[in-house]
Write a protein that holds these residues in place. Structure first.
Motif, PDB file in Angstrom:
ATOM      1  N   ALA A 280      68.406  74.378  93.101  1.00 59.06           N
ATOM      2  CA  ALA A 280      69.517  75.206  92.960  1.00 59.06           C
ATOM      3  C   ALA A 280      69.906  76.188  93.714  1.00 59.06           C
ATOM      4  O   ALA A 280      70.787  76.558  94.385  1.00 59.06           O
ATOM      5  CB  ALA A 280      69.566  75.555  91.425  1.00 59.06           C
ATOM      6  N   MET A 281      68.916  77.013  94.117  1.00 59.49           N
ATOM      7  CA  MET A 281      68.905  78.380  94.903  1.00 59.49           C
ATOM      8  C   MET A 281      69.460  77.665  96.240  1.00 59.49           C
ATOM      9  O   MET A 281      70.078  78.396  97.040  1.00 59.49           O
ATOM     10  CB  MET A 281      67.681  78.945  94.951  1.00 59.49           C
ATOM     11  N   LEU A 282      68.618  76.875  96.841  1.00 54.12           N
ATOM     12  CA  LEU A 282      68.812  76.185  98.124  1.00 54.12           C
ATOM     13  C   LEU A 282      70.215  75.897  98.428  1.00 54.12           C
ATOM     14  O   LEU A 282      71.045  76.251  99.459  1.00 54.12           O
ATOM     15  CB  LEU A 282      67.908  75.369  98.506  1.00 54.12           C
ATOM     16  N   ALA A 283      70.618  75.111  97.435  1.00 54.91           N
ATOM     17  CA  ALA A 283      72.180  74.548  97.468  1.00 54.91           C
ATOM     18  C   ALA A 283      73.043  75.367  97.330  1.00 54.91           C
ATOM     19  O   ALA A 283      74.119  75.643  98.311  1.00 54.91           O
ATOM     20  CB  ALA A 283      72.227  73.262  96.319  1.00 54.91           C
ATOM     21  N   SER A 284      72.645  76.478  96.313  1.00 56.40           N
ATOM     22  CA  SER A 284      73.774  77.504  96.363  1.00 56.40           C
ATOM     23  C   SER A 284      73.929  78.399  97.635  1.00 56.40           C
ATOM     24  O   SER A 284      75.104  78.752  97.982  1.00 56.40           O
ATOM     25  CB  SER A 284      73.882  78.333  95.063  1.00 56.40           C
ATOM     26  N   ARG A 285      72.805  78.658  98.288  1.00 55.40           N
ATOM     27  CA  ARG A 285      72.886  79.698  99.348  1.00 55.40           C
ATOM     28  C   ARG A 285      73.475  78.689 100.807  1.00 55.40           C
ATOM     29  O   ARG A 285      74.116  79.330 101.178  1.00 55.40           O
ATOM     30  CB  ARG A 285      71.329  79.636  99.882  1.00 55.40           C
TER      31      ARG A 285
END
Ligand SMILES: Nc1ncnc2c1ncn2[C@@H]1O[C@H](COP(=O)(O)OP(=O)(O)OP(=O)(O)O)[C@@H](O)[C@H]1O
Ligand SMILES: [Mg+2]
Lengths: 296, 245
Positions: A280-285
């Motif tokens: 989730a962090m990677l995708a949102s980044r």
């Protein structure tokens, strides 16, 4: 003054909020819990199916239906002698008549005597390989000695069960993967909404010289808070639910779990929440950096 | 001394710049001028003439739709996006609508450019405090913008624009909401900054204000075109403070 810091110190919540959007942690929590449960199902079912396949492969039962007990016993002896000479036969075990009767009792009720109901004689055979050719040779050998005997390979009736368990296991694993991706999509949608809501703020930050990375960090912090809260909540829920299920169905789960990897499975299941957070962090980044890159 | 076309004393240069919002007619047309380092410029013109639009090009909120803009010696039209922050940190901006961050105190608003530039927290209090004192808001350091009057908000915006000692200061109607006395005081702040080498561009309607800065240059916009009858804007003489002996 020329220092190229990547972080604007969080003296005050620069975005004016500590949360992304109300619902996101809950959605992430639900997805995490479901992904963990699906992963647990996958880790129990797939090895159990493999174990079952291993047990049924290369096994057959020979059934002799012969009302005359004396003839039946002679047939059994004849088959045992005959099979002992076949090179591909590993083991032969004839079920004692009392055991067959006990088996029948389970289905037909107690109080049956040998004479009331002619029970078939059963012989279990292990062969080296479970392919059709071997089974055909076994069948031919058996018929040559006792024509009315029937050969039933175990794979014939337990195979579909094992295959279905295996398929359900893989489907559960796929569901876990999809749920983790969904968590990432939810995070991306939430951060996009936050970006458009905070557009005036972003413009000010850019105009006073903030880099995209600096602006993105502010949003990352928000996403991190919400995603972590959701993942932890979901993990706790999933663990509680699993413990409840295990406790309710002690026997069955213990039997199934024998095939599963024990500690390794637990580690895999506990890896789900960190994986949700990371994805989730990677995708949102990526979503934030891409959206900022499209601004003038 | 010849006023060379690409003198090293130039900080900004516009060549036949045009700006169009969307598909309409050009808001700015054929804008050509040079700002010399250390110069003080007033941008005048009726409402709707395009002053804010021109300033937006100067503070890099927009890129021109045609023409060439050179700033700090580099062509801005082809400048990659990731280099804009570095340029913007050299420019201070007072927006016509202030654009303060509503949930931050006056102090944090003014400290923003320094924090973004990576100045350590312990080094913030002195310059930010000094700037807020200068604009007469030393007492209101912890106030949020909504609790400030229009003029006070404008002064916070000015403090934020100048706190990082920019090379170029761009101010859009910076005295529109303050009394004449405060206007003069703010102008003195700009002049002080200008004396230390900052080039200043101020858009204003206030003729009175313009007369108070001797040697300031006037740029007049009308209907998106720059009036430059003498050609002094296009080919400027050496600036006041970097003049040859
Ligand atoms: N974002 C925009 N989109 C479309 N048109 C715009 C935009 N901003 C300005 N304009 C138009 O460009 C013209 C010039 O506007 P600008 O704000 O530059 O004028 P100004 O000289 O600053 O006026 P004022 O003195 O009232 O501030 C106006 O006709 C305005 O309608
Ligand atoms: Mg304007």
């Amino acid at each position: 003054m020329t220092g190229h810091s990547n972080l604007i110190p969080p003296v005050a919540p620069l975005l004016g909020t500590r949360r992304l959007s109300g619902g996101m942690p809950w959605v992430i929590a639900i997805m995490t819990a479901l992904a963990m449960l699906a992963m647990a199902a996958a880790l129990v079912l797939t090895p159990a199916a493999t174990a079952l396949s291993g047990q049924i492969a290369g096994r057959a039962t020979i059934q002799i239906v012969q009302p005359d007990a004396l003839v039946r016993r002679a047939d059994v002896a004849e088959l045992r002698r005959l099979l002992a000479e076949e090179p591909y036969v590993v083991a032969v075990r004839s079920l004692p008549e009392e055991e067959t009767a006990r088996l029948a009792e389970r289905w037909l009720g107690e109080g049956l005597s040998q004479s009331d109901l002619p029970l078939p004689a059963l012989i279990d055979v292990d062969v080296v390989r479970s392919d059709d050719a071997t089974m055909a040779r076994l069948g031919a050998a058996v018929r040559s000695g006792v024509p009315e005997a029937r050969v039933i390979p175990h794979a014939e009736w337990l195979g579909p069960v094992a295959r279905m368990m295996s398929a359900i296991g893989w489907i559960a694993a796929a569901i876990a993967a999809m749920l983790i991706s969904c968590a990432a999509v939810v995070a991306v949608l939430a951060v996009r909404a936050a970006l458009s809501a905070q557009r005036p703020m972003i413009d000010i930050l850019h105009l006073v010289g903030a880099t995209d990375v600096q602006v993105a960090r502010l949003f990352q912090r928000l996403v991190a808070r919400d995603v972590m809260a959701g993942a932890i909540l979901g993990a706790v829920a999933a663990v509680c639910l699993s413990l409840l299920v295990v406790w309710q169905t002690r026997g069955l789960v213990a039997g199934l779990a024998e095939g599963a990897g024990g500690l390794a499975s637990v580690v895999w299941i506990l890896l789900v929440p960190p994986l949700v957070i990371a994805v989730a962090m990677l995708a949102s980044r990526i979503a934030v950096i891409r959206a900022l890159g499209e601004l003038p | 001394m010849a006023s060379g076309r690409t003198s090293s004393g130039d900080i900004v240069r516009f060549d036949n710049v045009g700006l169009r919002y969307g598909a309409g007619t050009e808001t700015l047309s054929d804008i050509s001028f040079t700002l010399t380092r250390g110069g003080f410029y007033f941008l005048a013109g009726p409402s709707g003439a395009g002053k804010t639009s021109l300033l937006k090009l100067l503070y890099l909120a927009l890129r021109p739709t045609r023409g060439v803009v050179t700033m700090f010696g580099e062509d801005l039209v082809t400048l990659p996006r990731n280099r804009l922050p570095g340029f913007r940190r050299r420019i201070g901006v007072v927006f016509q609508d202030f654009r303060l961050i509503p949930h931050l105190s006056a102090f944090d608003n003014v400290a923003l450019p320094l924090r973004i530039a990576g100045v350590a927290e312990r080094d913030l209090a002195a310059p930010v405090g000094e700037m807020l004192e200068w604009v007469g808001l030393g007492e209101r350091m912890h106030a949020r913008p909504v609790t400030l009057s229009g003029g006070e908000q404008q002064r916070v915006a000015i403090a934020r624009a100048v706190v990082a000692r920019p090379e170029l200061l761009v101010a859009d109607e910076p005295t529109g909401n303050v009394d004449p006395e405060m206007a003069v005081r703010l102008l003195q702040l700009f002049e002080g900054l200008n004396r230390m080498g900052t080039s200043v561009v101020v858009a204003t309607h206030d003729l009175h204000l313009m007369n108070r800065v001797p040697g300031a240059q006037m740029m007049r916009l009308a209907k998106g075109r720059l009036a430059d009858p003498t050609g002094a804007l296009r080919y400027p003489p050496a600036s006041r403070y970097t003049a040859a002996p």
